[in-house]
Design a protein around this motif. Structure first.
Motif, mmCIF file in Angstrom:
data_model
loop_
_atom_site.group_PDB
_atom_site.id
_atom_site.type_symbol
_atom_site.label_atom_id
_atom_site.label_comp_id
_atom_site.label_asym_id
_atom_site.label_seq_id
_atom_site.Cartn_x
_atom_site.Cartn_y
_atom_site.Cartn_z
ATOM 1 N N HIS A 277 3.428 13.987 -5.975
ATOM 2 C CA HIS A 277 4.799 14.545 -4.585
ATOM 3 C C HIS A 277 5.645 14.555 -6.326
ATOM 4 N N GLU A 278 6.606 15.378 -5.835
ATOM 5 C CA GLU A 278 7.541 15.903 -6.670
ATOM 6 C C GLU A 278 8.444 15.417 -5.546
ATOM 7 N N LEU A 279 9.924 14.289 -5.499
ATOM 8 C CA LEU A 279 10.994 14.639 -4.513
ATOM 9 C C LEU A 279 11.922 14.205 -5.030
ATOM 10 N N ASN A 280 13.554 15.000 -4.567
ATOM 11 C CA ASN A 280 14.598 14.860 -4.916
ATOM 12 C C ASN A 280 14.890 13.940 -3.898
ATOM 13 N N THR A 281 15.458 12.300 -3.965
ATOM 14 C CA THR A 281 15.950 11.533 -3.540
ATOM 15 C C THR A 281 17.175 12.061 -3.317
ATOM 16 N N ALA A 282 17.972 12.891 -3.134
ATOM 17 C CA ALA A 282 19.150 13.559 -2.414
ATOM 18 C C ALA A 282 18.889 13.847 -1.857
ATOM 19 N N MET B 188 2.527 -10.206 -8.984
ATOM 20 C CA MET B 188 2.552 -9.079 -8.774
ATOM 21 C C MET B 188 2.441 -9.291 -7.113
ATOM 22 N N LYS B 189 3.503 -8.653 -6.970
ATOM 23 C CA LYS B 189 3.902 -8.484 -5.245
ATOM 24 C C LYS B 189 3.421 -6.771 -4.821
ATOM 25 N N GLU B 190 2.649 -6.542 -3.780
ATOM 26 C CA GLU B 190 3.192 -5.067 -3.293
ATOM 27 C C GLU B 190 4.117 -5.114 -2.486
ATOM 28 N N PHE B 191 5.012 -3.859 -2.374
ATOM 29 C CA PHE B 191 5.741 -2.805 -2.382
ATOM 30 C C PHE B 191 5.902 -2.108 -1.082
ATOM 31 N N LYS B 192 6.284 -1.627 -0.339
ATOM 32 C CA LYS B 192 5.723 -0.277 1.024
ATOM 33 C C LYS B 192 7.210 0.388 0.976
ATOM 34 N N ILE B 193 7.679 1.686 -0.413
ATOM 35 C CA ILE B 193 8.888 2.212 -0.052
ATOM 36 C C ILE B 193 8.760 3.245 0.736
ATOM 37 N N THR B 194 9.497 3.899 1.911
ATOM 38 C CA THR B 194 9.370 4.979 2.880
ATOM 39 C C THR B 194 10.790 5.773 3.106
ATOM 40 N N TYR B 195 10.630 7.614 2.593
ATOM 41 C CA TYR B 195 11.661 7.649 2.148
ATOM 42 C C TYR B 195 11.382 8.805 2.777
ATOM 43 N N PHE B 196 12.689 8.263 4.366
ATOM 44 C CA PHE B 196 13.088 9.601 4.814
ATOM 45 C C PHE B 196 13.434 10.626 5.572
ATOM 46 N N PHE B 197 12.672 11.390 5.506
ATOM 47 C CA PHE B 197 13.500 12.911 5.788
ATOM 48 C C PHE B 197 14.761 13.282 7.067
ATOM 49 N N ASP B 198 13.505 13.010 8.430
ATOM 50 C CA ASP B 198 14.259 13.068 9.420
ATOM 51 C C ASP B 198 13.401 12.891 10.431
ATOM 52 N N GLU B 199 13.649 12.166 11.004
ATOM 53 C CA GLU B 199 12.774 11.074 12.300
ATOM 54 C C GLU B 199 11.326 11.439 12.129
ATOM 55 N N GLU B 200 10.903 13.079 12.149
ATOM 56 C CA GLU B 200 9.783 13.484 12.311
ATOM 57 C C GLU B 200 8.568 12.513 10.883
ATOM 58 N N HIS B 201 9.228 13.583 9.543
ATOM 59 C CA HIS B 201 8.821 13.643 8.454
ATOM 60 C C HIS B 201 9.176 12.641 6.898
ATOM 61 N N PHE C 127 3.491 3.045 -2.527
ATOM 62 C CA PHE C 127 3.078 1.526 -2.973
ATOM 63 C C PHE C 127 3.695 1.048 -3.969
ATOM 64 N N VAL C 128 4.489 0.280 -4.850
ATOM 65 C CA VAL C 128 4.616 -0.302 -6.104
ATOM 66 C C VAL C 128 4.538 -2.032 -6.015
ATOM 67 N N HIS C 129 4.268 -1.793 -7.617
ATOM 68 C CA HIS C 129 4.150 -3.385 -7.994
ATOM 69 C C HIS C 129 5.096 -4.421 -8.679
ATOM 70 N N TYR C 130 5.922 -4.875 -8.308
ATOM 71 C CA TYR C 130 7.292 -5.660 -8.946
ATOM 72 C C TYR C 130 7.070 -7.016 -8.354
ATOM 73 N N VAL C 131 6.793 -7.566 -9.746
ATOM 74 C CA VAL C 131 7.081 -9.255 -9.521
ATOM 75 C C VAL C 131 8.255 -9.706 -7.781
ATOM 76 N N SER C 132 9.236 -9.360 -7.987
ATOM 77 C CA SER C 132 10.653 -9.649 -6.985
ATOM 78 C C SER C 132 11.083 -8.237 -6.297
ATOM 79 N N ALA C 133 11.882 -8.661 -5.442
ATOM 80 C CA ALA C 133 12.342 -7.609 -4.076
ATOM 81 C C ALA C 133 13.829 -7.028 -5.433
#
Length: 74
Positions: free
Chosen positions: A50-55, A1-14, A19-25
């Motif tokens: 966290h509860e996040l609305n990805t929309a 398993m590899k560790e991946f970093k996911i970043t959700y940006f709302f604007d330039e400052e927020h 971090f998730v673990h999966y075999v591949s990108a």
């Protein structure tokens, strides 16, 4: 398993990081596609829930993450 970093940006400052673990990108891409325009929930590395609305996210980035093992330096 590899560790991946996911970043959700709302604007330039927020943003929220996750971090998730999966075999591949390709699996991470499938995860992000399945979460598009809906609510998701997760705990971050600081044990904050966290509860996040990805929309409402403007940009999503991810990359494989390599932690520096500080115990090797000691």
């Amino acid at each position: 398993m590899k560790e991946f970093k996911i970043t959700y940006f709302f604007d330039e400052e927020h943003y929220i990081r996750r971090f998730v673990h999966y075999v591949s990108a390709d699996e991470v891409i499938a995860l992000l596609a399945s979460e598009r325009d809906r609510y998701i929930s997760f705990w971050d590395s600081r044990e904050i829930y966290h509860e996040l609305n990805t929309a409402n996210v403007r940009v999503i980035q991810f990359s494989e993450y390599h932690r520096d093992d500080q115990s090797d330096a000691l």
